[in-house]
Design an enzyme around this catalytic site. Sequence first.
Site: not given
Length: 484
Positions: A73, A79, A82, A165, A308, A337, A358, A413, A440
């Site tokens: 990129c 940016c 990344c 992108c 996801q 979740y 949720e 999660d 995450c």
Amino acid sequence: MGFEKNQIYTVTIEDIGAEGEGIGKIEGFSLFVKDALPGDVAKVKLTKVRKNYAFARLEEIIKPSPSRVEPCCPVSRQCGGCQIQALSYGKQLAFKQSKVENNLVRIGGFEPEMIREIMEPIIGMESPWHYRNKAQYPFGCSKDGTPVTGFYAGRTHVIIPNTDCLLGARENKRILDTILKHMRQYQVAAYDEGTGQGLVRHVLVRKGFFTEELMVCIVVNAPGGRKREWIPEQNRLLDRLALLPGMTSISVNFNTENTNVIMGKETCTIWGRDKIRDRLHLLQADGDDFIKTDRSVTYEISPRSFYQVNSTQAERLYSTALSYAELTGGETVWDLYCGIGTISLFLSFGAKQVYGVEVIPEAIEDARENARKNGITNVKFFEGKAEEVLPEFYGTAGEGETDMRHPDVIVVDPPRKGCDEVTLETILKMQPERVVYVSCDSATLARDLKILCEGGYELKRGRVCDQFCHSVHVECVCLMTRNK
């Protein structure tokens, strides 16, 4: 040796930090250098000096690291999305595995030898490009007033123009170019955060990678309503977007708040269906590889649904979570979740009964509809916060609901902040045989696993999944079992 802002040094980068910054030392004084990689010999300029460390800007690479590659990129450095694209992909995977393991040791208090023993090889991608099924593009104006879109530069609200992108779906460029062309042709103003004026704030694009269905949601700075055109010459724009292959849903979301929250509460479909579909397959692990089975789940996805962003890796992550649950067909499972039911419906393949929780009402509606359309009858969903629903249910469940109070497996999660303290306390009271934790953020994962271990559980297995290639973010799934 005194260190001051704007001083320039030549330093050898020895390590990489949690946010992807290079770490070097000058006479024991640590320098954190954005865009530098381990092995680089670089000229750097100090930008912020603290007592024991400093932040620095990369001025010149004198000798590049053997792990350094040319970013694909052209605006990757400006940016900031990344953070580690200049690091070879194999080294990216090694960094992420190490990041998770180090957090489990440093924050979770686990022994390094034990972590190395129970952690399985990281799940990488064969082609780590164009994998994102969702992208949110802010709109603004260039210096000459022309509408632009792209991504915010790191820690700023300055838009780096980019409609192509390399992480997003290939279709995004045509969609964004079509919208920008329409805005320029009909003088549709982009939103200005400073003045609060202008119409188009963001554009959300979603793609079902299996179905190839596309969704576009235009976030506008206007009050809600359903009886007028919210974008000048709206029908002309719809005609242009509708011609794009795969276009399935076009909607407008209304957000007049002076806030960083991207989407408002009201969304109005102005063309096509309200939702798109995607399908995830159950995979069977075969060593380091995964084999697709004939079992799959089709999901209905609305603009605000959590899903996801990497469909390919989501199949691998959820299949791993299901294997960790060790279901035999007779178990009761809670999925906390649960979002639109992505993991819950996977768990239904092996469980007697699954209960999902949720907080987002639209997600629960989608989860129930997903179960119905897939013909899955052994899943039930509850709306509310996990830290409120689970304790309330535990305290009020009747005699015939013993399995719900004392389930065999609990799957969590949570968002990046991890599980609420009350949720963890209730899990310990429920005493499931196994807890499967999908995370995450390995820092909050380590914190929560420590609490579960102190409450009578043991960490048995763990696997990292590269869900966010070329960034520092990573997913992980761990198995905890109850000590007898």
